[in-house]
Design a protein around this motif. Structure first.
Motif, PDB file in Angstrom:
ATOM      1  N   PRO A 144       2.765  -0.254   0.256  1.00 31.04           N
ATOM      2  CA  PRO A 144       0.842  -0.466  -0.350  1.00 31.04           C
ATOM      3  C   PRO A 144       1.489  -1.475  -1.797  1.00 31.04           C
ATOM      4  O   PRO A 144       0.236  -2.236  -2.177  1.00 31.04           O
ATOM      5  CB  PRO A 144       0.661   0.921  -0.015  1.00 31.04           C
ATOM      6  CG  PRO A 144       2.002   1.835  -0.020  1.00 31.04           C
ATOM      7  CD  PRO A 144       2.901   0.886   0.905  1.00 31.04           C
ATOM      8  N   PHE A 145       2.619  -1.255  -2.673  1.00 27.51           N
ATOM      9  CA  PHE A 145       2.527  -0.980  -3.985  1.00 27.51           C
ATOM     10  C   PHE A 145       2.596  -2.167  -4.626  1.00 27.51           C
ATOM     11  O   PHE A 145       1.680  -3.428  -4.777  1.00 27.51           O
ATOM     12  CB  PHE A 145       3.622   0.226  -4.743  1.00 27.51           C
ATOM     13  CG  PHE A 145       5.012  -0.289  -4.068  1.00 27.51           C
ATOM     14  CD1 PHE A 145       5.570  -1.215  -4.819  1.00 27.51           C
ATOM     15  CD2 PHE A 145       5.740   0.107  -3.302  1.00 27.51           C
ATOM     16  CE1 PHE A 145       6.950  -2.280  -4.580  1.00 27.51           C
ATOM     17  CE2 PHE A 145       6.869   0.097  -2.762  1.00 27.51           C
ATOM     18  CZ  PHE A 145       7.647  -0.646  -3.570  1.00 27.51           C
ATOM     19  N   VAL A 146       3.356  -2.707  -3.311  1.00 25.49           N
ATOM     20  CA  VAL A 146       3.450  -4.798  -2.920  1.00 25.49           C
ATOM     21  C   VAL A 146       2.214  -4.880  -3.064  1.00 25.49           C
ATOM     22  O   VAL A 146       1.425  -6.146  -3.126  1.00 25.49           O
ATOM     23  CB  VAL A 146       4.192  -4.751  -2.204  1.00 25.49           C
ATOM     24  CG1 VAL A 146       4.406  -6.372  -2.103  1.00 25.49           C
ATOM     25  CG2 VAL A 146       5.822  -4.705  -2.715  1.00 25.49           C
ATOM     26  N   GLY A 147       1.493  -4.788  -2.023  1.00 20.79           N
ATOM     27  CA  GLY A 147       0.024  -5.084  -1.237  1.00 20.79           C
ATOM     28  C   GLY A 147      -0.617  -5.102  -2.761  1.00 20.79           C
ATOM     29  O   GLY A 147      -2.083  -6.086  -3.004  1.00 20.79           O
ATOM     30  N   ALA A 148      -0.509  -3.923  -3.340  1.00 24.27           N
ATOM     31  CA  ALA A 148      -1.607  -4.169  -4.899  1.00 24.27           C
ATOM     32  C   ALA A 148      -1.687  -5.286  -5.227  1.00 24.27           C
ATOM     33  O   ALA A 148      -3.010  -5.177  -6.081  1.00 24.27           O
ATOM     34  CB  ALA A 148      -1.142  -2.900  -5.496  1.00 24.27           C
ATOM     35  N   VAL A 149      -0.399  -5.480  -5.721  1.00 24.13           N
ATOM     36  CA  VAL A 149      -0.110  -6.572  -6.789  1.00 24.13           C
ATOM     37  C   VAL A 149      -1.134  -7.914  -6.299  1.00 24.13           C
ATOM     38  O   VAL A 149      -1.991  -8.534  -6.656  1.00 24.13           O
ATOM     39  CB  VAL A 149       0.950  -6.751  -6.871  1.00 24.13           C
ATOM     40  CG1 VAL A 149       0.813  -7.965  -8.516  1.00 24.13           C
ATOM     41  CG2 VAL A 149       1.739  -5.097  -7.879  1.00 24.13           C
ATOM     42  N   ALA A 150      -0.908  -7.779  -4.900  1.00 26.34           N
ATOM     43  CA  ALA A 150      -1.490  -9.283  -4.387  1.00 26.34           C
ATOM     44  C   ALA A 150      -3.373  -9.195  -4.500  1.00 26.34           C
ATOM     45  O   ALA A 150      -3.693 -10.085  -4.090  1.00 26.34           O
ATOM     46  CB  ALA A 150      -0.762  -9.424  -2.256  1.00 26.34           C
ATOM     47  N   MET A 151      -3.144  -7.965  -3.630  1.00 25.69           N
ATOM     48  CA  MET A 151      -5.180  -8.263  -4.353  1.00 25.69           C
ATOM     49  C   MET A 151      -5.434  -8.534  -5.332  1.00 25.69           C
ATOM     50  O   MET A 151      -6.362  -8.517  -5.097  1.00 25.69           O
ATOM     51  CB  MET A 151      -5.243  -6.686  -3.390  1.00 25.69           C
ATOM     52  CG  MET A 151      -5.106  -5.743  -1.535  1.00 25.69           C
ATOM     53  SD  MET A 151      -5.626  -7.109  -0.812  1.00 25.69           S
ATOM     54  CE  MET A 151      -6.710  -6.365  -0.138  1.00 25.69           C
ATOM     55  N   PHE A 248      -3.438  10.714  -0.669  1.00 24.86           N
ATOM     56  CA  PHE A 248      -3.455  11.830  -1.868  1.00 24.86           C
ATOM     57  C   PHE A 248      -2.045  11.724  -2.794  1.00 24.86           C
ATOM     58  O   PHE A 248      -1.877  12.318  -4.102  1.00 24.86           O
ATOM     59  CB  PHE A 248      -3.629  12.865  -1.508  1.00 24.86           C
ATOM     60  CG  PHE A 248      -4.420  14.633  -2.265  1.00 24.86           C
ATOM     61  CD1 PHE A 248      -5.364  14.613  -2.606  1.00 24.86           C
ATOM     62  CD2 PHE A 248      -2.991  15.219  -3.336  1.00 24.86           C
ATOM     63  CE1 PHE A 248      -5.691  15.451  -3.290  1.00 24.86           C
ATOM     64  CE2 PHE A 248      -3.899  16.404  -3.362  1.00 24.86           C
ATOM     65  CZ  PHE A 248      -5.036  16.600  -3.972  1.00 24.86           C
ATOM     66  N   ASP A 249      -1.119  11.883  -1.603  1.00 20.26           N
ATOM     67  CA  ASP A 249       0.273  11.852  -2.214  1.00 20.26           C
ATOM     68  C   ASP A 249       1.199  10.000  -3.633  1.00 20.26           C
ATOM     69  O   ASP A 249       1.795  11.043  -3.757  1.00 20.26           O
ATOM     70  CB  ASP A 249       1.387  12.624  -1.545  1.00 20.26           C
ATOM     71  CG  ASP A 249       0.819  13.456  -1.567  1.00 20.26           C
ATOM     72  OD1 ASP A 249       0.301  14.356  -1.823  1.00 20.26           O
ATOM     73  OD2 ASP A 249       1.426  13.722   0.103  1.00 20.26           O
ATOM     74  N   ASP A 250      -0.027   9.597  -2.827  1.00 25.68           N
ATOM     75  CA  ASP A 250       0.658   8.222  -3.409  1.00 25.68           C
ATOM     76  C   ASP A 250       0.908   7.843  -5.441  1.00 25.68           C
ATOM     77  O   ASP A 250      -0.084   8.447  -5.667  1.00 25.68           O
ATOM     78  CB  ASP A 250       0.038   6.918  -3.082  1.00 25.68           C
ATOM     79  CG  ASP A 250       0.953   5.451  -2.928  1.00 25.68           C
ATOM     80  OD1 ASP A 250       1.932   5.916  -3.042  1.00 25.68           O
ATOM     81  OD2 ASP A 250      -0.006   4.261  -2.825  1.00 25.68           O
ATOM     82  N   LEU A 251       2.439   7.375  -5.344  1.00 27.97           N
ATOM     83  CA  LEU A 251       1.649   7.503  -6.975  1.00 27.97           C
ATOM     84  C   LEU A 251       2.217   5.693  -7.259  1.00 27.97           C
ATOM     85  O   LEU A 251       1.638   5.253  -8.068  1.00 27.97           O
ATOM     86  CB  LEU A 251       3.650   8.267  -7.030  1.00 27.97           C
ATOM     87  CG  LEU A 251       3.997   8.139  -8.259  1.00 27.97           C
ATOM     88  CD1 LEU A 251       3.119   8.213  -9.706  1.00 27.97           C
ATOM     89  CD2 LEU A 251       5.667   8.088  -8.622  1.00 27.97           C
ATOM     90  N   ALA A 252       2.706   5.170  -6.182  1.00 31.71           N
ATOM     91  CA  ALA A 252       3.113   4.001  -6.478  1.00 31.71           C
ATOM     92  C   ALA A 252       2.038   2.509  -7.148  1.00 31.71           C
ATOM     93  O   ALA A 252       1.915   1.652  -7.965  1.00 31.71           O
ATOM     94  CB  ALA A 252       4.539   3.014  -5.725  1.00 31.71           C
ATOM     95  N   THR A 253       1.061   2.750  -5.844  1.00 32.86           N
ATOM     96  CA  THR A 253      -0.058   2.102  -6.268  1.00 32.86           C
ATOM     97  C   THR A 253      -1.066   2.364  -7.200  1.00 32.86           C
ATOM     98  O   THR A 253      -1.259   1.022  -8.052  1.00 32.86           O
ATOM     99  CB  THR A 253      -0.933   2.414  -4.189  1.00 32.86           C
ATOM    100  OG1 THR A 253      -0.185   1.759  -3.111  1.00 32.86           O
ATOM    101  CG2 THR A 253      -2.097   1.185  -4.573  1.00 32.86           C
ATOM    102  N   ALA A 545      12.686  -1.736  -3.583  1.00 28.86           N
ATOM    103  CA  ALA A 545      11.720  -0.935  -4.915  1.00 28.86           C
ATOM    104  C   ALA A 545      11.024  -1.074  -5.705  1.00 28.86           C
ATOM    105  O   ALA A 545      10.491  -1.069  -6.477  1.00 28.86           O
ATOM    106  CB  ALA A 545      11.134   0.329  -3.538  1.00 28.86           C
ATOM    107  N   TYR A 546      12.344  -0.189  -6.684  1.00 27.82           N
ATOM    108  CA  TYR A 546      12.585  -0.634  -8.699  1.00 27.82           C
ATOM    109  C   TYR A 546      12.662  -1.472  -8.841  1.00 27.82           C
ATOM    110  O   TYR A 546      11.703  -1.462  -9.042  1.00 27.82           O
ATOM    111  CB  TYR A 546      13.340   0.503  -8.770  1.00 27.82           C
ATOM    112  CG  TYR A 546      13.836   1.117  -9.748  1.00 27.82           C
ATOM    113  CD1 TYR A 546      13.142   2.134 -10.734  1.00 27.82           C
ATOM    114  CD2 TYR A 546      14.688  -0.263 -10.774  1.00 27.82           C
ATOM    115  CE1 TYR A 546      13.035   3.043 -11.994  1.00 27.82           C
ATOM    116  CE2 TYR A 546      14.839   0.340 -12.218  1.00 27.82           C
ATOM    117  CZ  TYR A 546      14.096   1.469 -12.219  1.00 27.82           C
ATOM    118  OH  TYR A 546      14.094   1.923 -13.914  1.00 27.82           O
ATOM    119  N   GLY A 547      13.261  -2.749  -8.404  1.00 34.85           N
ATOM    120  CA  GLY A 547      13.688  -3.249  -8.728  1.00 34.85           C
ATOM    121  C   GLY A 547      11.796  -4.299  -8.922  1.00 34.85           C
ATOM    122  O   GLY A 547      11.482  -5.125 -10.084  1.00 34.85           O
ATOM    123  N   ILE A 548      11.064  -4.417  -7.864  1.00 37.23           N
ATOM    124  CA  ILE A 548       9.837  -4.390  -7.531  1.00 37.23           C
ATOM    125  C   ILE A 548       8.767  -4.238  -8.404  1.00 37.23           C
ATOM    126  O   ILE A 548       7.761  -4.601  -9.369  1.00 37.23           O
ATOM    127  CB  ILE A 548       9.342  -4.312  -6.177  1.00 37.23           C
ATOM    128  CG1 ILE A 548      10.335  -5.388  -5.342  1.00 37.23           C
ATOM    129  CG2 ILE A 548       7.533  -5.101  -5.846  1.00 37.23           C
ATOM    130  CD1 ILE A 548       9.720  -5.488  -3.217  1.00 37.23           C
TER     131      ILE A 548
END
Length: 600
Positions: A144-151, A248-253, A545-548
């Motif tokens: 999801p955090f990769v998708g956030a950048v693309a969106m 609710f628990d997501d941090l990265a996005t 994931a950390y590198g992204i």
């Protein structure tokens, strides 16, 4: 009279046992002894002890430390002052309501996408059914955090869609601004949970119930609203509660979208900026756990007292009716835009990974492969660490899953169900909370080189294993239940011990299910970011994931970050395909075996 023994009883009669209420016969005592008898071998006790020690050290104790710290004052006494401070701080109150709002609205919008697709898939012979089935997997392939950048690139303020709308209609959509952006991204990413669970629930509805409603005059939307959807409520609630907890628990996005007024980002910022001594990070962690548990328990309470059982074994499945031309048109008008939304993150991240410059324009100015060369040349450790860390973590999960499943379903060890419950409780513990708990528990424990045990790369492997253990455990349990006990009994009858039977007979027969469990654990661990952000202190010890996340923090690094994102997506896709292929092969093998046995 017969001879008396020393007790004075005739005929050598055994003395009767007496208790506080009088004589108690030995016949009444014997069943209680049988119940209390410890039926377990040494190997079973050792295996259970090792598994219990692992879960205690790396799951229960860290989470317990987080909960305990939230209730301790500086002197070590019990206090509720930290929670009072939380509810007196406007930022924390705002973050709490924002997190509830984002999670709730994500469920709503995910339902808007998933429910029509599930109904089309279950009720109609639709030529796009394979396309809908693909929609159920495709979003989960991308983190999801990769998708956030693309969106942001596609739907952001200066993204492709808004630039075109401004040119054509002088109109701008604020889909990616603030909380709306988090809701938009999370809804698109997690709606497959509702789609898959609801589709399975609809497929198990007895067709006679639908026919009964039709005989009473229910048609169309009335039949759907009064009969079909109420009977599929268990599947819907299972998917909806999972979406709520995940969001609710997501941090990265939220962090990548620069939204910090939510609970998970606030907990992370308190721990990383103020320090481990700050109680607010622990208070927020306790609230995260409490809301997650409440959501899971609440979904079960909503079903209490209601009967959803089908009249015939296995359900008849809803009747697949032919679509009218008008129905097909409406279905395609819905499916095609959803497909565009689902594919948008994948297209966006691919274009960004190949773009030289992509700013204030609908498409990149030019294309290059230089970003892939950059990540492979400058940061190859992100790839090698991911393969190493996630491979070892998945192997640990498979071993623990086999042992726990064997103890629970093949032994009579007292308390064995507690191992299963403890392992599955990791589902309700956010990765951020587990990472904070590990820091709190092991930060002051140092390795021979002087480094903290909590930030050692081996600890990250353990945390990844704990986070993904429930997936491997359920896979191992399903595989074990398909191994008939008679095969194990035959080995034991010729002298094999239980340990030998497990390693030489049971595990090889579980190979297909365990392979699927391994790749599932590996794929999901490869995109774990919440715990990784808390525990990783050096790039050399970081996974992909950390590198992204690090690359995406600067505009100059978004190209290499996107390249890593594409690599992560390909890795997860290959693992997902591998798990599906193994599962299908095992299903085909079981069908062939069953057919051959029936023929014999």
């Amino acid at each position: 009279m017969g001879p008396r023994n020393r007790s004075g009883l005739c005929g050598g009669q055994a003395p009767r046992r007496t208790g506080p209420a009088g004589p108690v016969s030995a016949a009444l005592v014997r069943p209680w002894r049988a119940r209390l008898r410890f039926e377990a071998s040494v190997s079973q006790v050792i295996a259970a002890t090792l598994v219990a020690a692992f879960l205690l050290a790396f799951l229960l104790m860290p989470v317990g430390r987080v909960i305990l710290t939230a209730f301790l004052d500086p002197a070590g006494g019990f206090t509720l002052i930290h929670f009072a401070d939380f509810f007196r701080t406007s930022l924390f109150i705002e973050s709490f309501w924002n997190s509830l709002y984002v999670a709730g609205m994500s469920v709503v919008f995910a339902s808007v996408l998933a429910v029509p697709l599930a109904v089309i898939l279950a009720r109609y012979r639709f030529p796009g059914s394979a396309l809908i089935a693909t929609l159920g997997v495709l979003p989960l392939v991308m983190p999801p955090f990769v998708g956030a950048v693309a969106m942001q690139l596609i739907f952001g303020r200066n993204g492709t869609v808004n630039l075109l709308l401004m040119d054509w209609f002088d109109l701008r959509l604020d889909l990616m601004e603030g909380l709306n952006g988090v809701i938009f991204v999370q809804s698109l990413h997690y709606f497959p949970f509702i789609l898959m669970n609801l589709s399975a629930s609809l497929a198990n509805i007895d067709v006679s119930m639908e026919e009964a409603g039709q005989n009473l005059g229910a048609r169309g939307l009335t039949l759907l609203r009064t009969i079909v959807l109420p009977l599929s409520l268990p599947g819907y609630l299972a998917g909806a509660s999972l979406v709520f907890v995940k969001v609710f628990d997501d941090l990265a996005t939220p962090l990548l979208l620069n939204v910090t007024n939510m609970l998970a980002p606030q907990a992370y910022l308190r721990v990383t900026s103020v320090g481990l001594a700050d109680p607010m990070g622990y208070v927020i962690s306790v609230i995260l756990i409490a809301v997650s548990l409440a959501a899971m328990v609440g979904s079960g309470l909503l079903l209490r007292g209601r009967d959803y059982a089908t009249a015939q074994r296995g359900g008849g499945g809803l009747s697949h009716r032919r679509m009218t031309a008008r129905g097909k048109l409406l279905a395609w008008l819905f499916v095609v835009p959803v497909l565009f939304l689902v594919l948008a993150p994948h297209i966006g991240i691919l274009l960004l990974s190949l773009a030289t410059i992509w700013s204030f324009s609908p498409l990149p100015d030019a294309f290059t492969l230089a970003h892939y060369g950059t990540v492979l040349r400058e940061t190859p450790q992100f790839l090698t660490n991911t393969l190493l860390f996630c491979g070892i973590a998945a192997l640990i999960d498979v071993v623990l899953g086999v042992v726990i499943a064997w103890l629970v379903h093949r032994t009579k060890l007292p308390g064995r169900e507690l191992l299963d419950l403890a392992a599955m409780s990791a589902l309700a513990v956010p990765g951020l909370v587990l990472g904070i708990g590990i820091l709190r528990t092991y930060f002051d424990t140092h390795l021979p080189g002087g480094d903290s045990l909590a930030t050692w790369w081996g600890m990250l492997i353990i945390v990844l294993a704990v986070r993904r253990l429930p997936y491997a455990l359920r896979g191992a349990t399903a595989a074990l239940r398909q191994v008939h006990r008679s095969l194990e009994e035959a080995a034991e009858n010729v002298g094999a011990s239980k340990a030998v039977t497990l390693t030489r007979i049971t595990v090889p027969l579980m190979a297909g299910g365990l392979a699927a469990a391994f790749v599932t654990s590996f794929a999901t661990a490869a995109v774990e970011l919440s715990a990784t952000l808390v525990l990783v202190t050096r790039d050399v010890d970081a996974p992909i994931a950390y590198g992204i996340y690090i690359y995406m923090q600067s505009a100059a690094g978004r190209g290499p970050g996107a390249a890593l994102g594409v690599i992560a997506v390909l890795a997860v896709a290959l693992c997902t395909w591998g798990a599906h292929a193994v599962a299908e092969r095992e299903r085909s093998r079981r069908v062939r075996t069953s057919e051959s046995q029936e023929a014999a």
